[in-house]
Design an enzyme around this catalytic site. Structure first.
Site, PDB file in Angstrom:
ATOM      1  N   THR A 187       0.960  -0.507  -0.352  1.00 32.05           N
ATOM      2  CA  THR A 187      -0.275  -0.266  -0.231  1.00 32.05           C
ATOM      3  C   THR A 187       0.966   1.716  -0.236  1.00 32.05           C
ATOM      4  OG1 THR A 187      -1.851  -1.113   1.358  1.00 32.05           O
ATOM      5  CG2 THR A 187      -1.712   1.453   1.112  1.00 32.05           C
ATOM      6  N   ARG A 221     -13.415  -8.035  -3.319  1.00 36.38           N
ATOM      7  CA  ARG A 221     -12.994  -7.371  -1.976  1.00 36.38           C
ATOM      8  C   ARG A 221     -12.273  -6.099  -1.993  1.00 36.38           C
ATOM      9  NH1 ARG A 221      -7.625  -6.147   0.341  1.00 36.38           N
ATOM     10  NH2 ARG A 221      -7.517  -6.875   2.539  1.00 36.38           N
ATOM     11  N   VAL A 222     -12.619  -5.474  -0.375  1.00 37.14           N
ATOM     12  CA  VAL A 222     -12.767  -4.119  -0.073  1.00 37.14           C
ATOM     13  C   VAL A 222     -11.567  -4.070   0.740  1.00 37.14           C
ATOM     14  CG1 VAL A 222     -13.772  -2.315   0.366  1.00 37.14           C
ATOM     15  CG2 VAL A 222     -15.179  -3.739  -0.568  1.00 37.14           C
ATOM     16  N   SER A 223     -10.202  -3.229   0.466  1.00 34.71           N
ATOM     17  CA  SER A 223      -9.092  -2.473   1.380  1.00 34.71           C
ATOM     18  C   SER A 223      -9.908  -1.904   2.601  1.00 34.71           C
ATOM     19  CB  SER A 223      -8.337  -1.844   0.057  1.00 34.71           C
ATOM     20  OG  SER A 223      -7.563  -1.161   0.105  1.00 34.71           O
ATOM     21  N   ASP A 224      -9.242  -2.011   3.207  1.00 30.52           N
ATOM     22  CA  ASP A 224      -9.397  -0.793   4.122  1.00 30.52           C
ATOM     23  C   ASP A 224      -8.640   0.337   3.936  1.00 30.52           C
ATOM     24  OD1 ASP A 224      -6.016  -2.340   4.170  1.00 30.52           O
ATOM     25  OD2 ASP A 224      -5.986  -0.115   5.155  1.00 30.52           O
ATOM     26  N   THR A 233      -1.035   0.449   6.472  1.00 28.55           N
ATOM     27  CA  THR A 233      -0.391  -1.159   5.085  1.00 28.55           C
ATOM     28  C   THR A 233      -0.690  -2.300   6.105  1.00 28.55           C
ATOM     29  OG1 THR A 233       1.243  -1.138   4.172  1.00 28.55           O
ATOM     30  CG2 THR A 233       1.830  -0.402   6.707  1.00 28.55           C
ATOM     31  N   GLY A 234      -0.439  -3.181   4.942  1.00 26.18           N
ATOM     32  CA  GLY A 234      -0.983  -4.052   6.156  1.00 26.18           C
ATOM     33  C   GLY A 234      -2.035  -5.954   5.234  1.00 26.18           C
ATOM     34  N   ILE A 235      -2.280  -5.954   6.573  1.00 28.14           N
ATOM     35  CA  ILE A 235      -3.568  -6.350   5.799  1.00 28.14           C
ATOM     36  C   ILE A 235      -5.193  -6.262   6.009  1.00 28.14           C
ATOM     37  CG2 ILE A 235      -4.953  -9.093   6.128  1.00 28.14           C
ATOM     38  CD1 ILE A 235      -2.355  -9.769   4.909  1.00 28.14           C
ATOM     39  N   GLY A 236      -5.962  -5.816   5.251  1.00 25.55           N
ATOM     40  CA  GLY A 236      -6.630  -4.709   5.150  1.00 25.55           C
ATOM     41  C   GLY A 236      -7.593  -5.767   5.989  1.00 25.55           C
TER      42      GLY A 236
HETATM   43  N1  GLY Z   1      -3.994  -2.478   2.980  1.00 24.88           N
HETATM   44  C1  GLY Z   1      -4.525  -3.001   1.946  1.00 24.88           C
HETATM   45  C2  GLY Z   1      -5.149  -4.164   1.330  1.00 24.88           C
HETATM   46  O1  GLY Z   1      -5.758  -4.574   2.436  1.00 24.88           O
HETATM   47  O2  GLY Z   1      -6.051  -3.910   0.520  1.00 24.88           O
END
Ligand code: GLY
Length: 319
Positions: free
Chosen positions: A182, A210-213, A231-234
């Site tokens: 990100t 799928r929707v990002s954070d 940043t990281g796992i949404g």
């Molecule tokens: N942080 C970006 C995503 O998971 O899409």
């Protein structure tokens, strides 16, 4: 009017080890160049919001990072881009989710700041780009296409794509092994106002829709007290409401460094996987991560610094 002066911090993702020093040096150089350009704009009187937009566009243009040009491909071989922008002065959020064929998703988010409908998803974002007469743009680089084709050959065994684009032979320092990309920018301007922006191609290889954070307050948030980009796992960022969590803590009186430390201690306890950058209204700059690396660089007004070589695992810091 404040005497603090502008502050800038940017990130280009978080993830696994960057490999040998060659990769680190190249990424540091690119981040320093961009953070310097943003700082110059802020020093010339640019508003926090305008500086964030500039910085996001520069990072979206850099094919190394997973946003705009050079974004990762989703499971169906398409790139879909999401971006969020929050102006701390107006306390207004705007964003686009899964936009296709645009060069700068952050520019759409910027336009939406003044609109009654401020977060648009795929079709709405495409219609807006057409309405604004933005030329269609193909964000797919050869390298990202090759990565996707390779994943297809291996029947998509990886759950996500790499955060930093790198040749398959690791020629730029094995950076391809890093994941979870990100880009993000946080700025305190000369007038003492804050803003944050985040842009992403998503996790890569994710299912369509799928929707990002990044285009949610969980991933991008700002008010007069603090501003944060994640940043990281949404999914982990959404579960923690990370950006809001930090901003509210600062608003309620906790120092920025303490807010990051507390939030990342909770993240570790809950098995989360992410990073964040932040600035508060007093000019403190801070960051946190649970991953091996956080690709962040900052400009304090007197010094440039970065987080590229922190020890792996959960770390927070400030200056
Ligand atoms: N942080 C970006 C995503 O998971 O899409």
């Amino acid at each position: 009017m404040t005497a603090i002066g502008p502050k800038v911090i940017i990130h280009g993702g978080a993830g696994r080890s960057l490999g040998h020093r060659g990769g680190v040096a190249a990424i540091r150089q690119e981040l320093y160049t961009i953070v310097g350009q943003i700082y110059q704009r802020a020093q010339a009187g640019g508003t926090a919001r305008d500086c964030v937009i500039l910085g996001c566009e520069l990072l979206e243009d850099a094919p190394r990072f997973n946003a705009g040009y050079g974004s990762v491909l989703q499971s169906d071989g398409q790139v879909r881009l999401s971006a969020g922008l929050m102006d701390g002065q107006t306390q207004r959020f705007s964003g686009v989710i899964n936009a296709s064929r645009v060069q700068h998703p952050i520019a759409l988010a910027a336009y939406l700041q003044a609109q009654p409908d401020r977060v648009l998803s795929d079709l709405g974002a495409m219609e807006l780009a057409r309405e604004l007469r933005l030329p269609p743009f193909d964000p797919i680089t050869d390298q990202r296409l090759q990565e996707w084709l390779q994943e297809r050959t291996h029947n998509f065994q990886n759950a996500m794509a790499g955060v930093v684009a790198a040749p398959p032979d690791g020629a730029d320092g094995g950076a391809a092994s890093a994941r979870r990309g990100t880009i993000g920018v946080v700025v305190l301007d000369q007038a003492g106002y804050l803003a944050a922006g985040t842009s992403t191609g998503g996790k890569g290889l994710e299912r369509v829709g799928r929707v990002s954070d990044s285009a949610m307050p969980a991933g991008t948030y700002a008010n007069p007290y603090a501003a944060v980009s994640c940043t990281g796992i949404g999914e982990d960022i959404i579960d923690a409401a990370l950006a809001v969590r930090v901003v509210v803590r600062v608003t309620d009186g906790l120092g920025l460094a303490a807010a990051l430390t507390k939030s990342f201690a909770e993240a570790t306890a809950n098995g989360r996987d992410f990073g964040a950058i932040a600035i508060d209204h007093q000019g403190a700059i801070a960051w946190g991560k649970t991953s091996d690396v956080l690709l962040a660089a900052y400009h304090t007004g007197t010094t440039l610094g970065d987080t590229l070589e922190l020890p792996p695992g959960t770390q927070t810091g400030h200056c």
